[in-house]
Design an enzyme around this catalytic site. Structure first.
Site, PDB file in Angstrom:
ATOM      1  N   CYS A  67       0.745  -1.383  -0.141  1.00  0.00           N
ATOM      2  CA  CYS A  67       0.015  -0.013   0.016  1.00  0.00           C
ATOM      3  C   CYS A  67       0.779   1.298   0.068  1.00  0.00           C
ATOM      4  O   CYS A  67       2.027   1.364   0.519  1.00  0.00           O
ATOM      5  CB  CYS A  67      -0.937  -0.053   1.112  1.00  0.00           C
ATOM      6  SG  CYS A  67      -2.106   1.457   1.300  1.00  0.00           S
ATOM      7  N   CYS A  71       0.359   4.790   7.052  1.00  0.00           N
ATOM      8  CA  CYS A  71      -0.469   4.623   8.301  1.00  0.00           C
ATOM      9  C   CYS A  71       0.416   3.869   9.245  1.00  0.00           C
ATOM     10  O   CYS A  71       1.120   2.840   8.849  1.00  0.00           O
ATOM     11  CB  CYS A  71      -1.599   3.816   8.262  1.00  0.00           C
ATOM     12  SG  CYS A  71      -2.598   4.580   6.782  1.00  0.00           S
ATOM     13  N   CYS A 142     -19.560  -6.577   3.623  1.00  0.00           N
ATOM     14  CA  CYS A 142     -18.757  -5.344   3.868  1.00  0.00           C
ATOM     15  C   CYS A 142     -17.538  -5.051   3.078  1.00  0.00           C
ATOM     16  O   CYS A 142     -17.011  -6.134   2.796  1.00  0.00           O
ATOM     17  CB  CYS A 142     -18.706  -5.452   5.487  1.00  0.00           C
ATOM     18  SG  CYS A 142     -17.707  -3.902   6.207  1.00  0.00           S
ATOM     19  N   ARG A 274     -17.634  -3.100  17.884  1.00  0.00           N
ATOM     20  CA  ARG A 274     -17.200  -4.311  17.542  1.00  0.00           C
ATOM     21  C   ARG A 274     -15.642  -4.303  18.459  1.00  0.00           C
ATOM     22  O   ARG A 274     -14.814  -3.604  18.086  1.00  0.00           O
ATOM     23  CB  ARG A 274     -16.779  -4.558  16.040  1.00  0.00           C
ATOM     24  CG  ARG A 274     -16.242  -5.813  15.933  1.00  0.00           C
ATOM     25  CD  ARG A 274     -16.270  -6.059  14.460  1.00  0.00           C
ATOM     26  NE  ARG A 274     -17.193  -5.993  13.866  1.00  0.00           N
ATOM     27  CZ  ARG A 274     -17.683  -5.312  12.817  1.00  0.00           C
ATOM     28  NH1 ARG A 274     -16.815  -4.273  12.440  1.00  0.00           N
ATOM     29  NH2 ARG A 274     -18.859  -5.223  12.396  1.00  0.00           N
TER      30      ARG A 274
END
Ligand code: SAM
Ligand code: DTB
Ligand code: SF4
Length: 329
Positions: A67, A71, A142, A274
């Protein structure tokens, strides 16, 4: 350390001032004696949910590694040496087989994750097909594919996507310490796009990244003050992966993690909270405390995206010990 406080970054659609949680109010929840906080969270939980039902989702990394983003927590960034290889998008048949297996082992939702800054049109098309076929198995769908450009949320909705996961990750004032390649505002825009087309929003964050308690409260304020809070709020405990900038961060006190769950439950009474990354390192007793504090959803299956998750048999044993039943949709 001097801490700057940004009270709230206003998304395009936010609650009116009178209905908002201030960061100070949420920080005050964190300050409550532990029993008082848990009692309050469990009381709120019982007003809105079956206290013994937990929703279960299974994750699959359909496109792993390589990627472009930075992050600081993520093993899939191409910028860090973590041992995660750059793989191509998975084949449709393999995704459908994994979804079928997830359904057979009891999951009600199947979440497909891609290590992208965002999908290009040629990336999106095969994913639309995956969504259609997973949905046809009778699972909720999802996806978490990064930032969405104009028109992409519409295509996902059309394919039958039920939820889109896109996290705010942390409070606005800590965000810049963790990520530089996209802004908080970028994230809010993607969330608005998802909301606008009527896909359910799955949005939460990560704790244990070295943020302060006030910043944990700030993340929750940001989520709770959306005009319509997310239907699903994943609270991840940082999984430290060697090679990422956040590896070596001081571990979060487990009680502080439970407090975060409780504050999420109180401020977002109708959302599924969650218990996400980090369960592999939690004892049964700690997870039970999280359920009592209002967590009512988990990721189920031996793997998250690239890191581990408890064995299915361990989760089944824990559910049996606690009298928890998986929620059907
Ligand atoms: N690339 C897309 C994106 O960033 O939106 C989708 C996949 S990304 C891996 C989904 C989320 O996983 C991140 O927003 C972050 O909240 C969470 N995550 C990633 N690495 C993590 C880690 N080491 N510990 C806890 N949560 C993590
Ligand atoms: C979320 O909030 N947590 C999940 C899911 N959404 C995509 C991802 C957790 C990833 C943990 C690190 C890994 O396995 O790579
Ligand atoms: Fe890429 Fe998502 Fe990981 Fe960030 S969290 S590096 S965008 S895969």
């Amino acid at each position: 350390m001097l801490e700057t406080t940004i009270e709230f970054v206003k998304p395009a659609v936010a609650k009116p001032d009178t209905e908002r949680w201030s960061v100070a109010q949420i920080a005050a929840l964190f300050e409550l004696p532990f029993s008082d906080l848990i009692y309050r969270a469990q009381s709120v939980h019982r007003q809105h949910f079956d206290p013994n039902a937990v929703q279960i989702s299974t994750l699959l990394s359909i496109k792993t590694g390589g990627c472009s983003e930075d992050c600081g927590y993520c093993p899939q960034s191409a910028r860090y040496h973590t041992g995660v290889e750059n793989e191509e998008l998975m084949a449709l048949n393999d995704v459908v087989s994994a979804a079928r297996a997830a359904k057979e082992s009891g999951a009600s939702r199947f979440c497909m994750g891609a290590a992208w800054r965002g999908p290009k049109q040629r990336d999106l098309e095969p994913v639309l097909k995956m969504i259609e076929e997973v949905k046809a198995l009778g699972l909720e769908t999802c996806a978490t594919l990064g930032m969405l450009k104009e028109g992409q949320a519409e295509q996902l909705k059309e394919a039958g996507l039920d939820y889109y996961n896109h996290n705010l990750d942390t409070a606005p004032e800590y965000y810049g310490e963790v990520i530089s390649t996209r802004t908080y505002q970028d994230r809010l825009e993607t969330l608005d796009r998802v909301r606008d087309v009527g896909i359910n929003v799955c949005c939460g964050g990560i704790v244990g990244m070295g943020e302060s308690r006030n910043q944990r409260a700030g993340l929750l304020a940001q989520l709770a003050n959306m005009e319509q809070p997310p239907e699903s709020v994943p609270i991840n405990l940082l999984t430290q992966v060697e090679g990422t900038p956040l590896s070596g961060t001081d571990a979060l006190d487990p009680f502080e993690f439970v407090r975060t769950i409780a504050a999420a439950r109180i401020t977002m009474p109708q959302s599924y909270v969650r218990l996400s990354a980090g369960r592999e390192r939690m004892s049964d007793e700690l997870q039970a405390l999280c359920f009592i504090a209002g967590a009512n959803s988990i990721f189920y299956g031996e793997k998250l995206l690239t890191t581990g998750n408890p064995d299915v048999s361990a989760d089944q044993a824990l559910f049996a010990k606690l009298g928890i039943k998986p929620e059907q949709h």
